[in-house]
Scaffold this motif. Structure first.
Motif, PDB file in Angstrom:
ATOM      1  N   TRP A   3       0.846  -1.194   0.000  1.00  0.00           N
ATOM      2  CA  TRP A   3       0.000   0.000   0.000  1.00  0.00           C
ATOM      3  C   TRP A   3       0.877   1.238   0.000  1.00  0.00           C
ATOM      4  N   ILE A  19       3.884   7.516  12.719  1.00  0.00           N
ATOM      5  CA  ILE A  19       3.107   6.607  11.869  1.00  0.00           C
ATOM      6  C   ILE A  19       4.032   5.652  11.121  1.00  0.00           C
ATOM      7  N   CYS A  23       4.009   1.625  11.810  1.00  0.00           N
ATOM      8  CA  CYS A  23       3.708   0.671  10.736  1.00  0.00           C
ATOM      9  C   CYS A  23       4.878  -0.283  10.500  1.00  0.00           C
ATOM     10  N   ALA A  26       4.903  -2.858  13.209  1.00  0.00           N
ATOM     11  CA  ALA A  26       3.808  -3.815  13.008  1.00  0.00           C
ATOM     12  C   ALA A  26       4.022  -4.679  11.769  1.00  0.00           C
ATOM     13  N   LEU A  28       3.723  -3.800   8.625  1.00  0.00           N
ATOM     14  CA  LEU A  28       2.673  -3.561   7.637  1.00  0.00           C
ATOM     15  C   LEU A  28       3.265  -3.315   6.242  1.00  0.00           C
ATOM     16  N   VAL A  30       3.399  -1.225   3.855  1.00  0.00           N
ATOM     17  CA  VAL A  30       3.048   0.167   3.562  1.00  0.00           C
ATOM     18  C   VAL A  30       4.286   0.944   3.144  1.00  0.00           C
ATOM     19  N   VAL A 137      -2.128   4.206  12.826  1.00  0.00           N
ATOM     20  CA  VAL A 137      -1.425   2.936  12.639  1.00  0.00           C
ATOM     21  C   VAL A 137      -2.410   1.774  12.796  1.00  0.00           C
ATOM     22  N   GLU A 138      -3.277   1.835  13.783  1.00  0.00           N
ATOM     23  CA  GLU A 138      -4.252   0.759  13.997  1.00  0.00           C
ATOM     24  C   GLU A 138      -5.258   0.659  12.860  1.00  0.00           C
ATOM     25  N   LEU A 140      -4.651   1.576   9.748  1.00  0.00           N
ATOM     26  CA  LEU A 140      -3.895   1.018   8.638  1.00  0.00           C
ATOM     27  C   LEU A 140      -3.671  -0.475   8.829  1.00  0.00           C
ATOM     28  N   ARG A 141      -3.395  -0.898  10.072  1.00  0.00           N
ATOM     29  CA  ARG A 141      -3.209  -2.333  10.354  1.00  0.00           C
ATOM     30  C   ARG A 141      -4.456  -3.114   9.932  1.00  0.00           C
ATOM     31  N   SER A 145      -4.406  -5.469   6.295  1.00  0.00           N
ATOM     32  CA  SER A 145      -4.196  -6.871   6.686  1.00  0.00           C
ATOM     33  C   SER A 145      -5.307  -7.766   6.179  1.00  0.00           C
TER      34      SER A 145
END
Length: 145
Positions: A3, A19, A23, A26, A28, A30, A137-138, A140-141, A145
């Motif tokens: 992403w 951010i 990310c 996590a 992610l 991104v 962040v949450e 986006l998670r 996902s």
């Protein structure tokens, strides 16, 4: 899927880094892009095109040069995060939000509750409103996902 997230708005705090680091921690998928965040460099973006006697025309040229980057990065992004701080008026961020809305590009606004009222139209078109970078962040998670 990788992403691309466009980070727009206020440049005086470390919200972008929070951010990006959140990310990354996590794991992610991104990639982040943003406008030029060096205020002096952004203001001087059009100076290469010649001197101007009035600040309006200097700003006009620089805004157009900056818009080349902004327009392309927003169009190529999957989602935008648009940050409004309480110290300065971020008209450019509001413009970016409007551009996202016109393109049908989803965006998240990031600002504290004290400026909900002046941003009611911007927030109305947003897919989410967050008060803290950790909330972004949450979101986006969940989304990626």
């Amino acid at each position: 899927m990788q992403w691309t997230v466009y980070l727009s708005g206020e440049i005086h705090t470390d919200w972008r880094e929070q951010i990006i680091e959140g990310c990354a921690a996590a794991g992610l998928p991104v990639n982040f892009v943003s406008p030029v965040t060096d205020h002096t460099a952004s203001d001087a973006a059009g100076d290469v095109l010649g001197e101007e006697g009035k600040s309006f025309w200097r700003d006009h040229k620089s805004s157009k040069v900056n818009a080349i980057r902004t327009k392309n990065l927003i169009e190529k992004s999957d989602i935008a995060v648009i940050r409004f701080g309480d110290k300065y008026k971020q008209w450019n961020a509001a413009f970016d939000a409007g551009f996202c809305a016109a393109l049908g590009k989803p965006y998240i606004t990031l600002h504290d509750e004290s400026i909900v009222h002046p941003l009611k139209e911007v927030d109305a078109a947003a897919m989410a409103w967050a008060e803290e970078p950790a909330q972004v962040v949450e979101v986006l998670r969940y989304v990626v996902s």
